[in-house]
Write an enzyme that holds these catalytic residues in place. Structure first.
Site, PDB file in Angstrom:
ATOM      1  CG  ASP A 248      -1.692  -1.265   1.415  1.00 37.48           C
ATOM      2  OD1 ASP A 248      -2.070  -1.878   0.401  1.00 37.48           O
ATOM      3  OD2 ASP A 248      -1.903  -1.677   2.570  1.00 37.48           O
TER       4      ASP A 248
ATOM      5  CD  GLU B 242      -9.236  -2.198  -1.077  1.00 34.84           C
ATOM      6  OE1 GLU B 242      -9.416  -2.210   0.147  1.00 34.84           O
ATOM      7  OE2 GLU B 242      -8.849  -3.211  -1.700  1.00 34.84           O
TER       8      GLU B 242
END
Length: 542
Positions: free
Chosen positions: A14, A187
């Site tokens: 991420d 997301e």
């Protein structure tokens, strides 16, 4: 100069990437591992050096009792108004209908700290990022979680204005700006203003083989105003199963001083057993989700695309104006003699910082005080570091004098509380002596491999040396009584048990990667101490 992917190997998921002046910064998720949020810096996008973690205090992050793969999800790093801003979530519930989380904000004038105490933002959803608009206004952009069983749980991307004067959100401004594509699971949003248009980059498809990154844009920040790119998916390996890099998506965009564009995303590198298909199963990612960087260009009508195609490339041209820093990240090999009074860079603990309850370090030894088992989510004395290569040797010396079988200390290969193994010294009451045992926990199916064949430790041996040899698909444990002459313990374990993909078969939190570590356990509650000396980690050369 070339960028060779992945630029950060072994559990660097991420990525949030920014540039300040001529320096690039990366922030990565750390989940239940402490310290929270991994930071790196670079001058050329190819070579990265670690920085102090911004969440180093329990007052900023207390994950005691958090489920595995809970904790810090998808931090967002930004720079505005002369300071760094970091948004992060602490996720308390991983499986089931709910994803209880709290989003926090910390700031610092210097990337190296000190970082502030956290400001509580909200709990609307995870993967929150802070967007600084050109007019000075700020907005929190986040995935929105819907627990109701008759709705899709990923309920679009929410935008909420943030008041800098009060350091609080304005809940009345909350609005959904985009629902994502029909792939769902939208997301990881990051918002940018480029040429008077707002560009929204989001991940979709889940962080597995169907993972992808998509782009939408709008002239305003009004509700439901964003339209998806006709070139979507922007980045994916769903249809490139034989590519070296897999699972790419979920990341951040950056421009260079010279006007080039790059995108950092998570990626994974699967391996296969010889008798397995390369497409089903697609493989086992023991190094977890790593960080790759791809070059980006733009169409005439203003849509971004990945140079070389949406599957990305293993080797990418570095920026023309890059300041080469070849001294950074030269070797990942480590020898730690534990001389310093604090843990060195790269060492991690679970859920809370290393403290006196776990033990102490310095003067040539890491002393761990035995606490709970390696399944424990609350009190655990484990110090570990990432696997960063498919092949390596790691060894350590252990001084330990257990008096019962509940006292154990040794060398572990660890994914989470459900999946781990170790070689350890313990007490065998039948033989009345210390022994070396190897055990594995496979989704709480616990196996002691040596049992009656556990290796007795001679009374005059002060230090028991333990070693693990990881060889991509399998790994083993060895022992030595002098640190020079090694003997195999006769157990070969399947490394896939320590992979995201194996854990995902039965548990919803599969977001980290394998670690090698040092642990002490005392289930009798008498705080038996173990001393660890001369830890060594050496990666194999190709």
């Amino acid at each position: 100069m070339k960028i060779e992917n992945p630029v950060l190997t072994g559990f660097h998921a991420d990525p949030s990437m920014i540039r300040v002046g001529d320096t690039y910064y990366l922030a990565n998720s750390t989940f239940e591992w402490f310290p929270g949020v991994r930071l790196h810096e670079s001058k050329d996008l190819a070579h990265w050096s670690p920085l102090p973690s911004p969440l180093s205090r329990r007052s900023q992050l207390d994950m005691r009792g958090n489920a595995s793969s809970g904790g810090v999800w998808a931090p967002d790093l930004s720079y505005a108004d002369g300071r760094f801003w970091l948004v992060y979530a602490d996720v308390k519930v991983v499986n089931g209908a709910f994803k209880d989380c709290v989003n926090y904000l910390v700031t610092a004038d210097d990337i190296r700290g000190p970082w502030s105490e956290p400001v509580r933002l909200n709990g609307v959803g995870f993967d929150a990022s802070l967007f600084h608009d050109a007019d000075g206004r700020k907005y929190l952009v986040q995935q929105t979680w819907d627990f109701r069983e008759y709705h899709h749980p990923f309920n679009g991307i929410t935008l909420t204005e943030f008041d800098v004067d009060t350091m609080r959100l304005k809940p009345e401004t909350e609005r959904t700006i985009w629902e994502g594509t029909d792939v769902k699971l939208v997301e990881g949003p990051h918002l940018y203003r480029i040429n008077d248009l707002y560009y929204l980059f989001c991940a979709e498809g889940g962080t597995v083989w169907t993972h992808q990154e998509v782009v939408a844009r709008s002239a305003t920040l009004d509700a439901h105003s964003f339209e998806g790119s006709p070139l979507n998916p922007f980045l994916t390996n769903f249809d490139t199963p034989r590519s070296y890099l897999q699972k790419q998506g979920h990341g951040a965009l950056v421009s260079t001083p010279g006007g080039e564009w790059y995108y950092a995303s998570l990626c994974a590198r699967p391996w296969h057993h010889a008798n397995e298909s390369v497409t089903d199963p697609r493989g086992w990612c023991t190094l977890g989700r790593e960080t790759s960087i791809q070059k980006v260009d733009w169409t005439e009508d203003g849509w971004p695309y990945i140079v070389g195609g949406h599957g990305g490339e293993r080797v990418v041209d570095a920026p023309a104006d890059a300041i080469e820093d070849a001294d950074a990240q030269v070797s990942r090999d480590v020898h730690d003699d534990f001389a310093a009074p604090e843990l060195g860079d790269g060492w991690c603990t679970l859920r809370v910082p290393f403290d006196g309850r776990m033990g102490h370090v310095g003067d040539g030894a890491l002393t761990l005080r035995g606490q709970g088992s390696l399944c424990n989510l609350f009190d655990l004395s484990l110090v570990a570091r990432r696997w960063q290569a498919f092949g390596f040797d790691a060894s350590v010396g252990v001084r330990f004098d257990p008096v019962n079988y509940r006292q154990m200390a040794g060398l572990t290969n660890y994914y989470n509380d459900l999946c781990w193994s170790w070689a350890f010294v313990t007490w065998d009451e039948r033989r009345g002596c210390r022994v070396i045992e190897v055990a594995q926990n496979d989704f709480n199916d616990y196996t002691s491999f040596l049992r009656d064949d556990a290796v007795p430790v001679p009374d005059d041996v002060d230090i028991v040396w333990l070693r693990t040899r990881v060889r991509t698909q399998t790994y083993t444990y060895d022992y030595s009584f002098d640190g020079e002459h090694w003997h195999g313990l006769g157990v070969e374990l399947d490394a896939k048990v320590l992979s995201d993909d194996y854990v995902n078969q039965r548990y919803g939190g599969f977001f980290t990667g394998a670690f090698v570590g040092l642990a002490a356990v005392d289930l009798s509650g008498y705080d038996a101490e173990a001393q660890f000396v001369d830890f060594d980690y050496r990666e194999l050369t190709d």
